[in-house]
Enzyme design. Structure first.
Site: not given
Ligand SMILES: [Zn+2]
Ligand SMILES: [Zn+2]
Length: 308
Positions: A61, A63, A65-66, A139, A210, A268
């Site tokens: 996805h 976001h 942090d990915h 998510h 996530d 995570h």
């Molecule tokens: Zn994440």
């Molecule tokens: Zn996420």
């Protein structure tokens, strides 16, 4: 065939000194596949000496942090005159967002970049002996997980039995192993069933990204050799998991147990558990009989065949 996993980033939304944001590298024989690419992933690859040569990047996805490591990684490749194409797989509907991330950071590499949108059930990548299949996760945004699913392997060839039946060593051995009947000089026919065992299962590695626990994860993780699952929260913060679209370690463990997965790796990990993240492993072990791992960044593991 070796199947090797390196945990490049095991932290949750915020990086810490100990845990970087999400990335998982899978090496199958000569091929490297990268799953998610949080900020600083390229430095993690250098630090842990995984090699840099990646043909497919699978994004669960969008976001940050990915994904925030993607522009930098592509710019480094471009700087190094990479010519080979790169495929970036994203959930359906996110091609434009990925394009914006690249364009907005001036990432216009000289090598071909293909952005491929995937739906749950799609084979994002299909190779001769395995595929990488997307599955549904839940998510707060468009998201999918990915599973590396190997084909069954041929059954074991019973050499002794073949010799007893009078099959001469040579091409007739391989013909039988490939599923063909052979005729001997005296006219006897030997069939593969007489000398070849049942097909042997390949391996399955599941990476959720996530997510809340989902039925699709449980289905694709059936008998999985390794399930890498979101375990952002401990039981004490369980109410935060549904609010944020994540899972607790206990939920990951219950899902792994229902699925019959052999090993569960918790990732995570929220920075709130810094210095006491072993708590998550303890909670998971209470709910799952298989092996529970709480990998650190840089940890590697080999995934053996189920029958080895
Ligand atoms: Zn994440
Ligand atoms: Zn996420």
């Amino acid at each position: 065939m070796s199947l090797h996993v390196t945990f490049l980033g095991t932290g949750g939304a915020v990086p810490s000194v100990r845990r970087n944001t999400s990335a998982l590298l899978v090496r199958r024989e000569g091929e490297r596949l990268l799953f998610d690419c949080g900020e600083g992933t390229q430095r993690q690859m250098m630090r842990f000496g995984t090699g840099f040569d990646i043909s497919h990047l699978f994004v669960t996805h969008m976001h940050g942090d990915h994904t925030l490591g993607i522009p930098g990684l592509l710019q480094t490749w471009d700087f190094n005159d990479r010519e080979d194409g790169l495929a970036i797989h994203v959930p359906n509907g996110e091609r434009r967002t990925m394009r914006n991330l690249l364009d907005g950071t001036g990432t216009n590499p000289g090598f071909p970049v293909r952005i491929n949108e995937v739906d749950p059930g799609d084979a994002a990548l299909a190779r001769d002996e395995y595929e990488v299949r997307a599955f549904a996760t839940e998510h707060r945004t468009r998201s999918v997980g990915y599973a590396i699913v190997e084909d069954d392997r041929k059954g074991r060839f019973d050499r002794e039995r073949a010799e007893e039946l009078g099959v001469p060593v040579g091409p007739k051995f391989s013909a039988l192993h490939d599923g063909e009947s052979v005729e001997l000089d005296d006219g006897t026919v030997v069939t593969p069933e007489q000398v070849v065992g049942e097909p042997r299962p390949g391996r399955t590695v599941v990476y959720t990204g996530d997510t809340r626990p989902t039925d699709a994860t449980e289905r694709i993780a059936a008998d999985a050799d390794l399930l890498v699952h979101d375990a952002t929260f401990a039981d004490a913060d369980a109410d935060r998991a549904p609010q944020t679209g994540h899972s607790t370690a206990t939920e990951a463990a219950e899902l792994a147990g229902h699925a019959g997965a052999k090993r569960l790796a918790l990732v995570h990990i929220s920075s709130r558990y810094a210095g006491r993240s072993e708590l998550l492993a303890e909670e998971a072990r209470a709910g799952f009989d298989g092996e529970v791992l709480l990998p650190d960044d840089g940890d590697e593991l080999e995934v053996p065949y189920p029958d080895s």
